[in-house]
Design a protein around this motif. Structure first.
Motif, PDB file in Angstrom:
ATOM      1  N   TYR A 652       5.105   3.748   3.637  1.00 18.36           N
ATOM      2  CA  TYR A 652       4.181   4.521   2.812  1.00 18.36           C
ATOM      3  C   TYR A 652       3.009   4.957   3.679  1.00 18.36           C
ATOM      4  O   TYR A 652       2.502   4.183   4.511  1.00 18.36           O
ATOM      5  N   SER A 653       2.598   6.199   3.512  1.00 14.67           N
ATOM      6  CA  SER A 653       1.436   6.667   4.265  1.00 14.67           C
ATOM      7  C   SER A 653       0.185   5.970   3.733  1.00 14.67           C
ATOM      8  O   SER A 653       0.102   5.612   2.565  1.00 14.67           O
ATOM      9  N   LYS A 654      -0.766   5.781   4.652  1.00 13.72           N
ATOM     10  CA  LYS A 654      -1.976   5.053   4.277  1.00 13.72           C
ATOM     11  C   LYS A 654      -2.715   5.739   3.139  1.00 13.72           C
ATOM     12  O   LYS A 654      -3.199   5.093   2.199  1.00 13.72           O
ATOM     13  N   VAL A 655      -2.758   7.066   3.168  1.00 15.96           N
ATOM     14  CA  VAL A 655      -3.509   7.802   2.174  1.00 15.96           C
ATOM     15  C   VAL A 655      -2.877   7.715   0.788  1.00 15.96           C
ATOM     16  O   VAL A 655      -3.556   7.793  -0.239  1.00 15.96           O
ATOM     17  N   ASN A 656      -1.529   7.554   0.738  1.00 16.84           N
ATOM     18  CA  ASN A 656      -0.823   7.511  -0.552  1.00 16.84           C
ATOM     19  C   ASN A 656      -0.414   6.115  -0.980  1.00 16.84           C
ATOM     20  O   ASN A 656       0.125   5.942  -2.087  1.00 16.84           O
ATOM     21  N   GLU A 657      -0.644   5.128  -0.133  1.00 19.05           N
ATOM     22  CA  GLU A 657      -0.091   3.795  -0.390  1.00 19.05           C
ATOM     23  C   GLU A 657      -0.488   3.246  -1.763  1.00 19.05           C
ATOM     24  O   GLU A 657       0.350   2.782  -2.535  1.00 19.05           O
ATOM     25  N   ALA A 658      -1.760   3.302  -2.078  1.00 17.97           N
ATOM     26  CA  ALA A 658      -2.211   2.754  -3.363  1.00 17.97           C
ATOM     27  C   ALA A 658      -1.604   3.530  -4.526  1.00 17.97           C
ATOM     28  O   ALA A 658      -1.167   2.944  -5.527  1.00 17.97           O
ATOM     29  N   ALA A 659      -1.549   4.861  -4.410  1.00 12.50           N
ATOM     30  CA  ALA A 659      -0.997   5.690  -5.479  1.00 12.50           C
ATOM     31  C   ALA A 659       0.485   5.381  -5.701  1.00 12.50           C
ATOM     32  O   ALA A 659       0.964   5.349  -6.843  1.00 12.50           O
ATOM     33  N   VAL A 660       1.232   5.146  -4.615  1.00 11.10           N
ATOM     34  CA  VAL A 660       2.661   4.838  -4.733  1.00 11.10           C
ATOM     35  C   VAL A 660       2.867   3.497  -5.428  1.00 11.10           C
ATOM     36  O   VAL A 660       3.678   3.373  -6.357  1.00 11.10           O
ATOM     37  N   HIS A 661       2.116   2.489  -4.999  1.00 12.59           N
ATOM     38  CA  HIS A 661       2.253   1.167  -5.623  1.00 12.59           C
ATOM     39  C   HIS A 661       1.859   1.215  -7.099  1.00 12.59           C
ATOM     40  O   HIS A 661       2.516   0.601  -7.951  1.00 12.59           O
ATOM     41  N   LYS A 662       0.787   1.935  -7.421  1.00 16.98           N
ATOM     42  CA  LYS A 662       0.373   2.069  -8.823  1.00 16.98           C
ATOM     43  C   LYS A 662       1.439   2.787  -9.638  1.00 16.98           C
ATOM     44  O   LYS A 662       1.728   2.419 -10.784  1.00 16.98           O
ATOM     45  N   ALA A 663       2.069   3.811  -9.045  1.00 16.11           N
ATOM     46  CA  ALA A 663       3.107   4.563  -9.753  1.00 16.11           C
ATOM     47  C   ALA A 663       4.335   3.690 -10.013  1.00 16.11           C
ATOM     48  O   ALA A 663       4.914   3.720 -11.107  1.00 16.11           O
TER      49      ALA A 663
END
Length: 809
Positions: A652-663
């Motif tokens: 996961y890219s650093k910028v999207n990591e939190a958004a991916v895990h939340k999704a």
């Protein structure tokens, strides 16, 4: 690259079918099992409609995710193909119902494949297949042998158009549920199933099930358990009249009695010439026979009735003679078909008493004038009056006292009663399972030997219902005339057929082992797959199919055929899809949506995505052509994101990591909770993030895994194009790290004197003082703050920081 959904969808549907991607095996010990079930369709000539697509897509999403979660998933489909619509179509068009059924099933199957459902197509069942209805007949024979199937003459609901008997559940507001024609009452000999023997268990066992609350409430209300007492009144002509009452404490206030127009005593008194107004009584009986049970028990209707002149009742607690009426609001099929009326404390009885001039005696003190309105105690604390030895007791105290007194006097006893009636199981039509019974003049009704099953339907030239109300099969003398399996003498087969509900009462068991010719399913399969883990279906079947199938399953459990006392662990339901503007879809309104048209124009994945995005799954939702287009645009964006941009990095890219895990967390929880619309909204938001920030291969992989249950064809194609390996539907569902569902940094707006002047990015766990310092250090804000001093700061964490500045002194 163009998103050619037509070619893509055909490609993957063919691949899934040829490779049997979704076939499951009984007994895979290395995986937990999951049995997901949808109500199998009636294959009408109109084909699949969006009303089918909503629940089927929902359970397909659940089944696909469960496979990815590592479950051995049974997700089957079949056809509930006996019944009146096919027979009526056959009569009108002069086509054999077997051919009509074959053609309709072929069309339905084609449409179901077009939508990409992950059914195990090796397990399809068809209730009209002799290999299937052999076991429907076998179950009937077991019910008969255990005393739960019997034949009796009784008043039944008769559809004037379909010319057949209907169960109470099939009569809606006085008309046939299926054709809308008036329903009348008539006497007829019928096969009955004794579902009432299971009434209490059908209530009690709901407590252990994961059914949505409104399903439980509907079933309990339909079964209608009440506690009270049976009390024997005497007629002045000497006969006993037994009544059932939930309020035996009010016996001293019983001032008249009401019998159902069909009560056996009424006929007895008419035949014996005991009634001085016989013509009036008979005329009223005829009018009552033309009404359905629902019409007769409607609370708001005007009360009608006829007093039986020449016969009185005797109240057993005080010896008073009281008038006896017949009235259509009393049903012969509930309680004893006779009631005691206490007009001071029942609105319906009060209205009747006022109309017919009956006495009104207060027996529960209420401080109201019972001559002007009935008083009903709202709780058990009301005090008994005018009731001899019950005076001064509360209602709660009086009920056991009067019940004990009735038992001591041998004129009554405590009684539990149910509104539920035994199931009328005969239909005087052709297209149904033959009932495997023969009638011998010497031996009476005899079951067909089990080794002679299935008893096949005869070929008939005409399927027209007969004017005398008998089945068309009754004219087939070569088939009807047979020999008695008991004595070998001449006998006649039963010519009534089973109702459509028969085949649907156990189909979920046949899915477990659909090709078994030795049993309805093997013990191995039944033990492995039972019970159904999750069953979704319509609320309209709560008091029909759902209740009937629970009854059959409990019986099969009692005789050792199935391993669980309940068939379904979890039951959910869905709302209707309405036409644009919120009106019910109908041909007359011209607002029926054909799934074929949507698939042709936008693709199956768009259809699937939209129908899950349309709204709260449990509630009705209106169709929107613009909404369909919006979902197509969303899938186009996913396609273009995947094919037009370069993606590198398997993490996961650093910028999207939190958004991916939340999704992942949100979509996982929403699918389990059937909140499909918010799951898709989460994926739409994630795609927006990917467009804004770019996306790695790891980011795109997570997106395709989560989107695949909703839009499986496109996701398979993109998965293959990206070279991730295998099929996306067989990959593990992505996991999330709770600690990473919170972003490491937060973007915040900075207000100065109420106006947003800049944005800053700070650590998500930064202290308020640090956030204020970061805001003041931001170049635009620093320039504004030159020569100023900070008067006040307000931090709304994760959103904004507000600064109030003033010139330095």
């Amino acid at each position: 690259m163009k998103y050619d959904f037509t070619a893509i969808e055909k490609k993957w549907q063919t691949k899934w079918k040829d490779e049997k991607t979704f076939a499951c095996q009984t007994g895979e010990q290395d995986k937990p099992k999951f049995y997901g079930l949808v109500e199998f369709p009636y294959p009408s000539g109109n084909g699949l409609h969006v009303g089918h697509a909503r629940p089927y897509t929902a359970m397909d999403v659940v089944a696909r995710k469960k496979r990815m979660d590592g479950y051995n998933v049974l997700f089957p489909i079949g056809y509930d193909a006996f019944g009146l619509p096919t027979e009526n179509f056959a009569i009108k068009n002069h086509i054999h119902p077997a051919k009509v059924t074959h053609d309709n099933i072929a069309n339905f199957s084609k449409q179901l494949h077009m939508l990409g459902y992950s059914f195990d197509w090796d397990r399809v069942v068809n209730t009209t297949d002799p290999g299937y209805y052999k076991w429907t007949q076998w179950i009937f024979l077991q019910l008969y042998k255990h005393g739960l199937a019997y034949k009796t003459t009784m008043p039944v609901n008769w559809c004037t158009s379909c010319k057949c008997v209907l169960a109470n559940e099939e009569v809606v507001e006085g008309v046939c549920e299926r054709c809308g024609s008036p329903v009348i009452r008539k006497e007829k000999s019928q096969w009955m199933l004794k579902i009432t023997a299971y009434a209490q268990r059908l209530i009690d066992d709901l407590d252990d099930l994961d059914f949505i609350e409104r399903v439980k409430i509907q079933q309990k209300n339909w079964i209608g358990r009440s506690t009270g007492a049976e009390v024997t009144f005497k007629a002045t002509t000497g006969e006993d009249i037994v009544v059932y009452t939930t309020r035996p404490d009010t016996l001293f206030g019983a001032t008249y009695m009401v019998l159902s127009p069909e009560h056996a005593l009424v006929k007895q008194w008419l035949d014996a010439g005991k009634l001085a107004n016989a013509d009036e009584v008979v005329a009223y009986q005829k009018v009552a026979a033309s009404k359905s049970d629902l019409e007769r028990t409607e609370l708001n209707k005007e009360k009608t009735g006829v007093e039986l002149s020449g016969v009185k009742g005797i109240n057993p607690v005080n010896g008073k003679e009281i008038p006896i009426f017949i009235s259509d609001y009393v049903l012969s099929t509930y309680g004893t078909g006779a009631i005691m009326a206490v007009p001071a404390h029942d609105d319906r009885d009060w209205e009747f008493a006022k109309k017919f001039g009956c006495e009104i005696i207060e027996v529960v003190a209420g401080g109201e004038d019972v001559q002007k309105a009935a008083f009903t105690a709202k709780d058990d604390t009301g005090i008994l009056v005018n009731s001899d030895f019950l005076n001064g007791l509360t209602v709660k105290e009086a009920i056991p006292v009067i019940t004990k007194w009735l038992e001591e006097q041998k004129i009554g006893h405590a009684q539990v009663n149910y509104k539920l009636r035994d199931w009328v199981f005969s239909r005087q039509r052709y297209w149904g399972e033959p009932i495997p019974m023969v009638l011998c003049e010497k031996c009476g009704w005899q079951p067909l030997p089990e080794d002679q099953l299935p008893l096949l339907l005869p070929e008939v030239e005409s399927y027209e219902p007969t004017d005398d109300g008998e089945s068309p099969i009754s004219k087939m003398t070569d088939w009807v005339n047979t020999t008695c399996p008991c004595c070998g003498g001449p006998a006649k087969r039963e010519t009534d057929t089973m109702p459509q509900w028969a085949g649907s009462s156990w189909y979920f068991l046949r899915y477990m082992d659909p090709h078994n010719d030795k049993a309805l399913a093997s013990p191995e399969a039944l033990n492995y797959w039972s019970p159904v883990d999750w069953y979704n279906g319509g609320m309209e079947h709560t008091t029909l199919h759902l209740l009937y199938s629970r009854f059959w399953h409990k019986f099969l459990y009692d005789i050792g055929v199935v391993p669980t006392k309940e068939p379904y662990h979890k039951r959910t339901s869905h709302g209707m899809i309405l036409g644009e503007g919120g009106e019910k879809m109908s041909k007359s309104r011209g607002n029926v949506v054909n799934p074929n048209d949507i698939i042709e124009q936008y693709g199956a994945d768009t259809m699937r995505t939209y129908i899950m995005f349309i709204g709260d799954f449990e509630k009705a939702a209106a169709w929107s052509a613009n909404g369909v287009k919006g979902c197509k645009r969303f899938l186009d964006r996913v396609w273009n994101l995947a094919t037009d941009q370069e993606h590198t990095g398997d993490e996961y890219s650093k910028v999207n990591e939190a958004a991916v895990h939340k999704a992942i967390k949100k979509v996982s929880e929403d699918i389990e909770a059937m909140k499909f619309n918010t799951a898709i909204a989460t994926l739409m938001a994630l795609v927006n993030d990917f467009y804004a920030n770019g996306a790695s291969r790891g980011d795109m992989k997570a997106l395709l895994l989560m989107l695949s249950p909703f839009a499986p064809h496109m996701c398979e194609e993109l998965w293959e194009m990206a070279g991730y390996g295998g099929q996306v539907c067989l990959q593990p569902w992505p996991e999330y790290d709770e600690s990473k569902t919170v972003a490491a940094t937060a973007k915040m707006a900075v207000q100065v004197s109420g106006k947003v002047r800049a944005n800053i990015e700070v650590p998500a766990d930064a202290a308020d003082a640090d956030i204020v310092s970061a805001a003041l250090a931001e170049p635009k804000i620093a320039k504004l703050a030159e020569g100023m001093e900070l008067v006040k700061s307000i931090v709304v964490r994760g959103k904004l920081v507000s600064l109030i500045l003033k010139p330095k002194a």
